[in-house]
Scaffold this motif. Structure first.
Motif, PDB file in Angstrom:
ATOM      1  N   GLU A  75      -7.683  10.828  -2.431  1.00 56.82           N
ATOM      2  CA  GLU A  75      -6.691   9.765  -2.221  1.00 56.82           C
ATOM      3  C   GLU A  75      -6.510   8.897  -3.473  1.00 56.82           C
ATOM      4  OE1 GLU A  75      -5.747   6.399   1.226  1.00 56.82           O
ATOM      5  OE2 GLU A  75      -7.806   7.091   0.863  1.00 56.82           O
ATOM      6  N   THR A  76      -7.467   8.889  -4.364  1.00 57.56           N
ATOM      7  CA  THR A  76      -7.407   8.036  -5.561  1.00 57.56           C
ATOM      8  C   THR A  76      -6.583   8.630  -6.690  1.00 57.56           C
ATOM      9  OG1 THR A  76      -9.484   9.008  -6.347  1.00 57.56           O
ATOM     10  CG2 THR A  76      -9.640   6.993  -5.025  1.00 57.56           C
ATOM     11  N   ILE A  77      -6.223   9.908  -6.572  1.00 61.88           N
ATOM     12  CA  ILE A  77      -5.429  10.535  -7.640  1.00 61.88           C
ATOM     13  C   ILE A  77      -3.964  10.166  -7.430  1.00 61.88           C
ATOM     14  CG2 ILE A  77      -4.744  12.708  -8.708  1.00 61.88           C
ATOM     15  CD1 ILE A  77      -7.405  13.875  -7.938  1.00 61.88           C
ATOM     16  N   ARG A  78      -3.407   9.446  -8.417  1.00 56.68           N
ATOM     17  CA  ARG A  78      -2.030   8.950  -8.273  1.00 56.68           C
ATOM     18  C   ARG A  78      -1.227   9.342  -9.504  1.00 56.68           C
ATOM     19  NH1 ARG A  78      -5.335   4.996  -6.017  1.00 56.68           N
ATOM     20  NH2 ARG A  78      -4.732   4.334  -3.884  1.00 56.68           N
ATOM     21  N   ASP A  79       0.089   9.251  -9.363  1.00 55.76           N
ATOM     22  CA  ASP A  79       0.966   9.537 -10.502  1.00 55.76           C
ATOM     23  C   ASP A  79       1.169   8.259 -11.322  1.00 55.76           C
ATOM     24  OD1 ASP A  79       2.620   7.981  -8.976  1.00 55.76           O
ATOM     25  OD2 ASP A  79       3.914   9.651  -8.329  1.00 55.76           O
ATOM     26  N   THR A  80       2.098   8.317 -12.273  1.00 54.46           N
ATOM     27  CA  THR A  80       2.323   7.162 -13.175  1.00 54.46           C
ATOM     28  C   THR A  80       2.906   5.957 -12.450  1.00 54.46           C
ATOM     29  OG1 THR A  80       4.500   8.072 -13.736  1.00 54.46           O
ATOM     30  CG2 THR A  80       2.644   8.643 -15.181  1.00 54.46           C
ATOM     31  N   LEU A  81       3.481   6.218 -11.290  1.00 52.62           N
ATOM     32  CA  LEU A  81       4.057   5.123 -10.527  1.00 52.62           C
ATOM     33  C   LEU A  81       3.048   4.525  -9.547  1.00 52.62           C
ATOM     34  CD1 LEU A  81       7.606   6.621  -9.760  1.00 52.62           C
ATOM     35  CD2 LEU A  81       6.949   5.020 -11.592  1.00 52.62           C
ATOM     36  N   GLY A  82       1.816   5.083  -9.549  1.00 50.35           N
ATOM     37  CA  GLY A  82       0.785   4.564  -8.642  1.00 50.35           C
ATOM     38  C   GLY A  82       0.849   5.141  -7.250  1.00 50.35           C
ATOM     39  N   VAL A  83       1.638   6.207  -7.065  1.00 45.84           N
ATOM     40  CA  VAL A  83       1.765   6.848  -5.765  1.00 45.84           C
ATOM     41  C   VAL A  83       0.773   8.022  -5.681  1.00 45.84           C
ATOM     42  CG1 VAL A  83       3.303   8.045  -4.165  1.00 45.84           C
ATOM     43  CG2 VAL A  83       4.183   6.191  -5.623  1.00 45.84           C
ATOM     44  N   THR A  84       0.045   8.092  -4.573  1.00 46.36           N
ATOM     45  CA  THR A  84      -0.927   9.199  -4.395  1.00 46.36           C
ATOM     46  C   THR A  84      -0.194  10.529  -4.429  1.00 46.36           C
ATOM     47  OG1 THR A  84      -2.370   7.783  -3.074  1.00 46.36           O
ATOM     48  CG2 THR A  84      -2.684  10.166  -2.891  1.00 46.36           C
ATOM     49  N   ILE A  85      -0.716  11.455  -5.248  1.00 48.76           N
ATOM     50  CA  ILE A  85      -0.110  12.792  -5.360  1.00 48.76           C
ATOM     51  C   ILE A  85      -0.251  13.519  -4.025  1.00 48.76           C
ATOM     52  CG2 ILE A  85      -0.276  15.000  -6.559  1.00 48.76           C
ATOM     53  CD1 ILE A  85      -1.236  13.496  -9.014  1.00 48.76           C
TER      54      ILE A  85
END
Length: 447
Positions: free
Chosen positions: A295-305
């Motif tokens: 759940e902690t892996i996010r994109d550049t916009l801070g959205v979870t992948i």
């Protein structure tokens, strides 16, 4: 239908059922006993267990494959799998993996274990067959015991008939005043003694039939009828000339007990080889594939992948090999090898004991055969002589030349000679059948 007709119908049905009672041959008794014996079922189950052990030892050559999946929720200070930094937020993660390992070399332990389990499986098959033969001999012994006692009953019935005839004769003479009343008491005493012996033999027959029924495991039945067989008083010429050594050589080729011990010796050798394999280095190959979702892996916009993307992007694979070299484990491996050597020596010794017991049994049977053949011939001559002596005594008694006690002695000697001859003939038949079995002849129809 009145009561009289009802009881008459029951009587007819009972008579029909009695008339239709099965008459068992020896082969039928043996076949039924083998099919319904509970101890044999246990041996068969043990054989099936060893068969499955053997099959599993073969399957142990296949690679080991394991799947893994987990779901976890982290609280407090945790490591962020994205950049390995510490975070204090709550998050959950999933991990999935599929791993496989394959033994390339283990000192041939698995190969030798397969061969050992195969020999043990064959040994249990032979031991199960041996138990069938032992059961067949028990049934045969009980079968011939019944035949012997039925012969005794026939002899006893003849003795009762003779005593009854003599009693009737004496009673007529007493009524006519030609003989004293004491003679009638003596004749009655002999008649009662013969009737008592007949009753005792009938009770022995019931006990012998019960023994056969129990050996066959027939439930809910207290009586059995066996097929009457002719008794040949002549000895078997072929067995007379057979030596113990030649019979033993023939028996060793097919006796299940000998073959079972041979298989156990071979199994012990392979188990020793497998144990020695533990002293060698082992090499194994591992491979696997895995992935995970965090759940902690996010994109550049801070959205979870999304889950699908992480499962694809986080996939990893690995291939590796491992080498295990035994250096020191408290002498455990060496001790196991020594113990297995002792087990091999015990298996060899047990095989020799089995061969020795078989040779001694055959040696006794051959010696008994020679003795029984001579005994049968002698009892036959003795029975013929006593028959003639009793016939003369009976005529002398009818003429008043001897008393009832002297006649009873002659009659007892004749009955004893008949019993001895019958027993010798049946023992000789059992002895011949047993020797024929050890010579490899098809005495029992057992697979």
């Amino acid at each position: 239908m009145n009561l009289k007709h009802f009881f008459f119908l029951l009587l007819l049905l009972g008579h029909a059922q009695l008339s239709a009672q099965k008459v068992w041959t020896l082969d039928e008794c043996v076949a039924y006993a083998i099919e319904h014996n509970l101890q044999l079922n246990d041996f068969d189950l043990n054989t099936q267990s060893n068969k499955e052990t053997y099959r599993q030892s073969v399957r142990n050559l296949l690679p080991i494959i394991n799947g893994f999946a987990d779901y976890s929720i982290n609280f407090g200070r945790s490591i962020n799998p994205e950049d390995n930094s510490f975070v204090n937020t709550e998050f959950f993660s999933n991990n999935y993996s599929l791993q496989s390992s394959f033994d390339l070399f283990q000192g041939f332990q698995k190969i030798n274990s397969i061969k050992a389990s195969k020999f043990l499986y064959k040994a249990t098959k032979e031991e199960s067959l041996q138990q069938k033969y032992l059961l067949a001999f028990r049934v045969m012994s009980a079968y011939y015991d019944i035949q012997f006692i039925e012969g005794l009953i026939t002899i006893s019935e003849e003795q009762v008939q003779i005593s009854q005839t003599n009693y009737d004769l004496v009673k007529k003479q007493v009524d006519l005043g030609a003989m004293a009343g004491a003679d009638l008491y003596e004749a009655e005493s002999l008649l009662l003694a013969d009737k008592l012996l007949l009753t005792q033999n009938e009770n022995r027959l019931k006990a012998a039939k019960l023994t056969l029924l129990q050996a066959m495991n027939i439930e809910g039945q207290s009586d059995i009828s066996i097929q009457p067989e002719l008794i040949s008083s002549g000895p078997s010429e072929g067995v007379e000339t057979m030596l113990s050594d030649s019979i033993f050589v023939a028996a060793k080729d097919f006796m299940p007990s000998i073959k079972a011990q041979g298989y156990r010796v071979k199994a012990a050798k392979k188990q020793l080889a497998a144990t020695r394999g533990g002293l060698f280095p082992s090499i194994a190959l591992q491979t696997g594939i895995g992935t995970g979702y965090f759940e902690t892996i996010r994109d550049t916009l801070g959205v979870t992948i999304p889950f699908r993307d992480q499962i694809r992007d986080n996939t990893f694979r690995f291939v590796g090999a491992s080498l295990n070299v035994p250096i020191f484990n408290g002498w455990t491996s060496r001790s196991r090898v020594k113990q297995q050597k002792i087990a091999l020596d015990r298996a060899k010794n047990n095989a020799k004991i089995t061969e020795q017991e078989l040779y001694q049994i055959i040696q006794q049977l051959v010696q008994e055969h020679e003795a029984l053949a001579a005994e049968t011939a002698q009892t036959q001559k003795g029975m013929d002589s006593q028959r003639l002596a009793f016939s003369i005594a009976q005529k002398r008694y009818e003429r008043g030349m001897i008393n009832a006690i002297e006649l009873g002695q002659a009659k007892t000697l004749f009955a004893t000679a008949q019993n001895q001859n019958l027993q010798a003939q049946l023992r000789l038949r059992v002895n011949n059948s047993t020797l024929d079995f050890y010579r490899g002849l098809p005495i029992f129809n057992i697979n």
